[in-house]
Design a protein around this motif. Sequence first.
Motif, PDB file in Angstrom:
ATOM      1  N   PHE A 112      65.317 -24.455  98.691  1.00 45.53           N
ATOM      2  CA  PHE A 112      66.752 -24.597  98.972  1.00 45.53           C
ATOM      3  C   PHE A 112      67.474 -24.832  97.654  1.00 45.53           C
ATOM      4  CE2 PHE A 112      64.570 -25.601 102.867  1.00 45.53           C
ATOM      5  CZ  PHE A 112      65.333 -24.962 103.834  1.00 45.53           C
ATOM      6  N   ALA A 113      67.449 -23.819  96.806  1.00 44.12           N
ATOM      7  CA  ALA A 113      68.021 -23.898  95.465  1.00 44.12           C
ATOM      8  C   ALA A 113      68.183 -22.469  94.959  1.00 44.12           C
ATOM      9  CB  ALA A 113      67.070 -24.670  94.546  1.00 44.12           C
ATOM     10  N   GLN A 114      68.781 -22.354  93.798  1.00 50.34           N
ATOM     11  CA  GLN A 114      68.853 -21.024  93.170  1.00 50.34           C
ATOM     12  C   GLN A 114      67.433 -20.475  92.959  1.00 50.34           C
ATOM     13  OE1 GLN A 114      71.600 -18.983  91.849  1.00 50.34           O
ATOM     14  NE2 GLN A 114      69.827 -17.607  91.785  1.00 50.34           N
ATOM     15  N   TRP A 115      67.180 -19.274  93.459  1.00 52.11           N
ATOM     16  CA  TRP A 115      65.863 -18.659  93.256  1.00 52.11           C
ATOM     17  C   TRP A 115      65.778 -18.105  91.831  1.00 52.11           C
ATOM     18  CZ3 TRP A 115      65.541 -15.373  98.424  1.00 52.11           C
ATOM     19  CH2 TRP A 115      65.502 -16.258  99.503  1.00 52.11           C
ATOM     20  N   THR A 116      64.579 -18.217  91.261  1.00 53.46           N
ATOM     21  CA  THR A 116      64.374 -17.818  89.868  1.00 53.46           C
ATOM     22  C   THR A 116      63.354 -16.679  89.776  1.00 53.46           C
ATOM     23  OG1 THR A 116      62.550 -19.367  89.646  1.00 53.46           O
ATOM     24  CG2 THR A 116      64.748 -20.211  89.125  1.00 53.46           C
ATOM     25  N   SER A 117      63.206 -16.142  88.569  1.00 53.57           N
ATOM     26  CA  SER A 117      62.280 -15.015  88.409  1.00 53.57           C
ATOM     27  C   SER A 117      60.824 -15.455  88.592  1.00 53.57           C
ATOM     28  CB  SER A 117      62.484 -14.342  87.058  1.00 53.57           C
ATOM     29  OG  SER A 117      62.420 -15.302  86.052  1.00 53.57           O
ATOM     30  N   SER A 118      60.500 -16.725  88.327  1.00 52.95           N
ATOM     31  CA  SER A 118      59.107 -17.133  88.559  1.00 52.95           C
ATOM     32  C   SER A 118      58.824 -17.238  90.061  1.00 52.95           C
ATOM     33  CB  SER A 118      58.760 -18.434  87.812  1.00 52.95           C
ATOM     34  OG  SER A 118      59.447 -19.511  88.369  1.00 52.95           O
ATOM     35  N   ILE A 119      59.839 -17.590  90.840  1.00 47.13           N
ATOM     36  CA  ILE A 119      59.678 -17.585  92.305  1.00 47.13           C
ATOM     37  C   ILE A 119      59.446 -16.139  92.772  1.00 47.13           C
ATOM     38  CG2 ILE A 119      60.870 -17.987  94.503  1.00 47.13           C
ATOM     39  CD1 ILE A 119      62.315 -20.354  93.102  1.00 47.13           C
ATOM     40  N   TYR A 120      60.239 -15.236  92.208  1.00 49.07           N
ATOM     41  CA  TYR A 120      60.068 -13.815  92.544  1.00 49.07           C
ATOM     42  C   TYR A 120      58.643 -13.350  92.262  1.00 49.07           C
ATOM     43  CZ  TYR A 120      60.217  -8.756  91.964  1.00 49.07           C
ATOM     44  OH  TYR A 120      59.931  -7.418  92.050  1.00 49.07           O
ATOM     45  N   ARG A 121      58.107 -13.734  91.089  1.00 48.42           N
ATOM     46  CA  ARG A 121      56.742 -13.293  90.732  1.00 48.42           C
ATOM     47  C   ARG A 121      55.703 -13.838  91.705  1.00 48.42           C
ATOM     48  NH1 ARG A 121      58.707 -13.811  85.546  1.00 48.42           N
ATOM     49  NH2 ARG A 121      57.948 -15.957  85.367  1.00 48.42           N
ATOM     50  N   ASP A 122      55.898 -15.079  92.142  1.00 49.68           N
ATOM     51  CA  ASP A 122      54.956 -15.633  93.128  1.00 49.68           C
ATOM     52  C   ASP A 122      54.986 -14.838  94.439  1.00 49.68           C
ATOM     53  OD1 ASP A 122      53.440 -17.811  92.083  1.00 49.68           O
ATOM     54  OD2 ASP A 122      55.250 -19.051  92.025  1.00 49.68           O
ATOM     55  N   VAL A 123      56.192 -14.539  94.913  1.00 48.31           N
ATOM     56  CA  VAL A 123      56.299 -13.797  96.184  1.00 48.31           C
ATOM     57  C   VAL A 123      55.658 -12.417  96.025  1.00 48.31           C
ATOM     58  CG1 VAL A 123      57.879 -12.861  97.932  1.00 48.31           C
ATOM     59  CG2 VAL A 123      58.392 -15.066  96.848  1.00 48.31           C
ATOM     60  N   LYS A 124      55.934 -11.794  94.870  1.00 53.03           N
ATOM     61  CA  LYS A 124      55.369 -10.472  94.595  1.00 53.03           C
ATOM     62  C   LYS A 124      53.831 -10.541  94.559  1.00 53.03           C
ATOM     63  CE  LYS A 124      56.610  -6.680  91.472  1.00 53.03           C
ATOM     64  NZ  LYS A 124      55.513  -6.244  90.647  1.00 53.03           N
ATOM     65  N   ASP A 125      53.292 -11.592  93.928  1.00 54.01           N
ATOM     66  CA  ASP A 125      51.827 -11.740  93.851  1.00 54.01           C
ATOM     67  C   ASP A 125      51.204 -11.965  95.235  1.00 54.01           C
ATOM     68  OD1 ASP A 125      51.821 -11.341  91.171  1.00 54.01           O
ATOM     69  OD2 ASP A 125      51.454 -13.440  90.606  1.00 54.01           O
ATOM     70  N   ILE A 126      51.898 -12.725  96.071  1.00 53.97           N
ATOM     71  CA  ILE A 126      51.361 -12.943  97.429  1.00 53.97           C
ATOM     72  C   ILE A 126      51.180 -11.591  98.114  1.00 53.97           C
ATOM     73  CG2 ILE A 126      51.816 -13.944  99.711  1.00 53.97           C
ATOM     74  CD1 ILE A 126      53.492 -16.118  98.306  1.00 53.97           C
ATOM     75  N   ILE A 127      52.169 -10.724  97.905  1.00 50.57           N
ATOM     76  CA  ILE A 127      52.139  -9.420  98.575  1.00 50.57           C
ATOM     77  C   ILE A 127      51.173  -8.461  97.865  1.00 50.57           C
ATOM     78  CG2 ILE A 127      53.539  -7.390  99.157  1.00 50.57           C
ATOM     79  CD1 ILE A 127      55.966  -9.387  99.249  1.00 50.57           C
ATOM     80  N   GLU A 128      51.303  -8.369  96.555  1.00 49.42           N
ATOM     81  CA  GLU A 128      50.566  -7.308  95.853  1.00 49.42           C
ATOM     82  C   GLU A 128      49.154  -7.718  95.435  1.00 49.42           C
ATOM     83  OE1 GLU A 128      53.109  -5.839  92.748  1.00 49.42           O
ATOM     84  OE2 GLU A 128      54.610  -5.152  94.205  1.00 49.42           O
ATOM     85  N   LYS A 129      48.981  -8.973  95.049  1.00 48.58           N
ATOM     86  CA  LYS A 129      47.633  -9.387  94.618  1.00 48.58           C
ATOM     87  C   LYS A 129      46.828  -9.941  95.791  1.00 48.58           C
ATOM     88  CE  LYS A 129      48.474  -9.726  89.752  1.00 48.58           C
ATOM     89  NZ  LYS A 129      49.234 -10.588  88.825  1.00 48.58           N
ATOM     90  N   GLN A 130      47.475 -10.773  96.605  1.00 46.19           N
ATOM     91  CA  GLN A 130      46.733 -11.365  97.736  1.00 46.19           C
ATOM     92  C   GLN A 130      46.744 -10.457  98.964  1.00 46.19           C
ATOM     93  OE1 GLN A 130      46.173 -15.332  98.373  1.00 46.19           O
ATOM     94  NE2 GLN A 130      47.541 -16.129  96.809  1.00 46.19           N
ATOM     95  N   LYS A 131      47.557  -9.417  98.922  1.00 50.20           N
ATOM     96  CA  LYS A 131      47.624  -8.454 100.036  1.00 50.20           C
ATOM     97  C   LYS A 131      47.994  -9.120 101.366  1.00 50.20           C
ATOM     98  CE  LYS A 131      45.920  -5.170  97.288  1.00 50.20           C
ATOM     99  NZ  LYS A 131      46.922  -4.469  96.488  1.00 50.20           N
ATOM    100  N   LEU A 132      48.881 -10.119 101.271  1.00 53.98           N
ATOM    101  CA  LEU A 132      49.374 -10.742 102.496  1.00 53.98           C
ATOM    102  C   LEU A 132      50.777 -10.213 102.772  1.00 53.98           C
ATOM    103  CD1 LEU A 132      48.186 -14.417 101.909  1.00 53.98           C
ATOM    104  CD2 LEU A 132      47.033 -12.591 103.171  1.00 53.98           C
TER     105      LEU A 132
END
Length: 236
Positions: A112-132
Amino acid sequence: MIDFHTHILPGIDDGSRNLDMTKELIQRERQQGIDKIVFTPHFYAQNENAQHFLEKRDKAYESVKENCADLTDGLEFKLGAEVYYFPGMGKADILPRLCMEGTDYILLEMPFAQWTSSIYRDVKDIIEKQKLRVILAHIERFYQFQKDKAVWSDILDLPVIPQINTGSFLSWKSRRFDIRFIKEGHGIILGTDCHNITSRVPNLTEGRAVIEKKLGASVLENIDKRGKLIWENEEI
Ligand SMILES: [Fe+2]
């Protein structure tokens, strides 16, 4: 009908306090015509060990199965969690165990704050690296924090599924965002995010009625189709 976001399990988070409240919540879900419920208690990696959380959750679920058998006929449940964002979660190996039971879908609660590029990278990794596959819990609650919309747009450009709380369709003020967001073409799913029987109640029927009135029956049909695919762990 499916409720993808609930705090019905007793005594595990700020949702249902005890079995009596859980029974009441299940009854109300039934009255709403819901036949599939995902139990998604809060999980905060910052405060709690995942193994401990999962054991506590399974115990609460067992007590529901034991004590609410007379209410659950014809209902289907899946265990899940509402996983609050934590830095580095893109690489956290616990995430598959926090997915909706039998699926690769994880309900992620963003900061519940301004989203940052490191948050973006985590979400991307969940999808692309963890395949979730990521469901963004109550997406409508975060927009107001995004003074800079760049990361917001980048995250929504990922193959995420935004979930909207049905309660937010019930006031004209909050539904302005919801309606615009759906009209922009985002394929959402619904959840009640019910916590109790007073202030945060099961209200799927009421929310759906607003969607049908404001956006048309075909929007609801698409929401239901999407929900069915997720329930069955199919790709959207
Ligand atoms: Fe929630």
